[in-house]
Design an enzyme around this catalytic site. Sequence first.
Site, PDB file in Angstrom:
ATOM      1  N   GLY A  11     -17.487  10.509 -19.323  1.00 24.46           N
ATOM      2  CA  GLY A  11     -17.974   9.973 -18.065  1.00 24.46           C
ATOM      3  C   GLY A  11     -17.615   8.503 -17.991  1.00 24.46           C
ATOM      4  N   CYS A  12     -18.461   7.729 -17.352  1.00 17.13           N
ATOM      5  CA  CYS A  12     -18.197   6.303 -17.181  1.00 17.13           C
ATOM      6  C   CYS A  12     -17.955   5.634 -18.526  1.00 17.13           C
ATOM      7  CB  CYS A  12     -19.375   5.637 -16.480  1.00 17.13           C
ATOM      8  SG  CYS A  12     -19.165   3.860 -16.322  1.00 17.13           S
ATOM      9  N   PHE A  13     -16.802   4.982 -18.658  1.00 16.19           N
ATOM     10  CA  PHE A  13     -16.480   4.382 -19.958  1.00 16.19           C
ATOM     11  C   PHE A  13     -17.375   3.208 -20.302  1.00 16.19           C
ATOM     12  CE2 PHE A  13     -12.340   2.893 -17.673  1.00 16.19           C
ATOM     13  CZ  PHE A  13     -13.015   1.942 -16.923  1.00 16.19           C
ATOM     14  N   TYR A 158     -27.276   0.497 -14.213  1.00 15.46           N
ATOM     15  CA  TYR A 158     -26.346   1.598 -13.981  1.00 15.46           C
ATOM     16  C   TYR A 158     -26.662   2.786 -14.887  1.00 15.46           C
ATOM     17  CZ  TYR A 158     -22.293   4.529 -14.158  1.00 15.46           C
ATOM     18  OH  TYR A 158     -21.486   5.628 -14.146  1.00 15.46           O
TER      19      TYR A 158
END
Length: 173
Positions: A11-13, A158
């Site tokens: 997913g989001c690095f 986030y």
Amino acid sequence: MVLKKATFAGGCFWCMVSPFDEQPGIHKVVSGYTGGHTDNPTYEEVCTNTTGHLEAVQITYDPDVFLYEKLLDLYWSQIDPTDPGGQFHDRGESYQTAIFYHDVEQKKLAEDSKVKLDKSGKFNKPVCTDIRPASVFFEAEAYHQDYYRKNPLHYKMYRKGSGREDFLNSHRR
């Protein structure tokens, strides 16, 4: 000392750097893109889901200090390996999970760990994370590197807002 590479898409690095960073034997963790067909993709291009690339981290590590099996355990504990459509609130191809192996030993260890996790009963859906041969890794833009350090408040917001934090807390071993 012979250093090796490990490459994981989770997913989001941004959220995949901090768990590996500063572990003993980890020399470098780089955010980037891999697995696709576009040379030197930008973040904006990867987000269109037309490049074939996944957001990933490439880890340079000392296998005499930090075993690949430990990297795999840490990787599995950072993702929802049962979600084929992305990770948490991040949807689309670029956010899918995958292990990119760099040699035959990594392939076998990754496959074995996937089977073990799938049989563990930890999840009520099958583990669907891909295991693929490593390909060219393109380093992401500088502002994406070490994001959790450069922007700690935004990173924490986030991580919580994406659903990752709650999922991981509810699935701790």
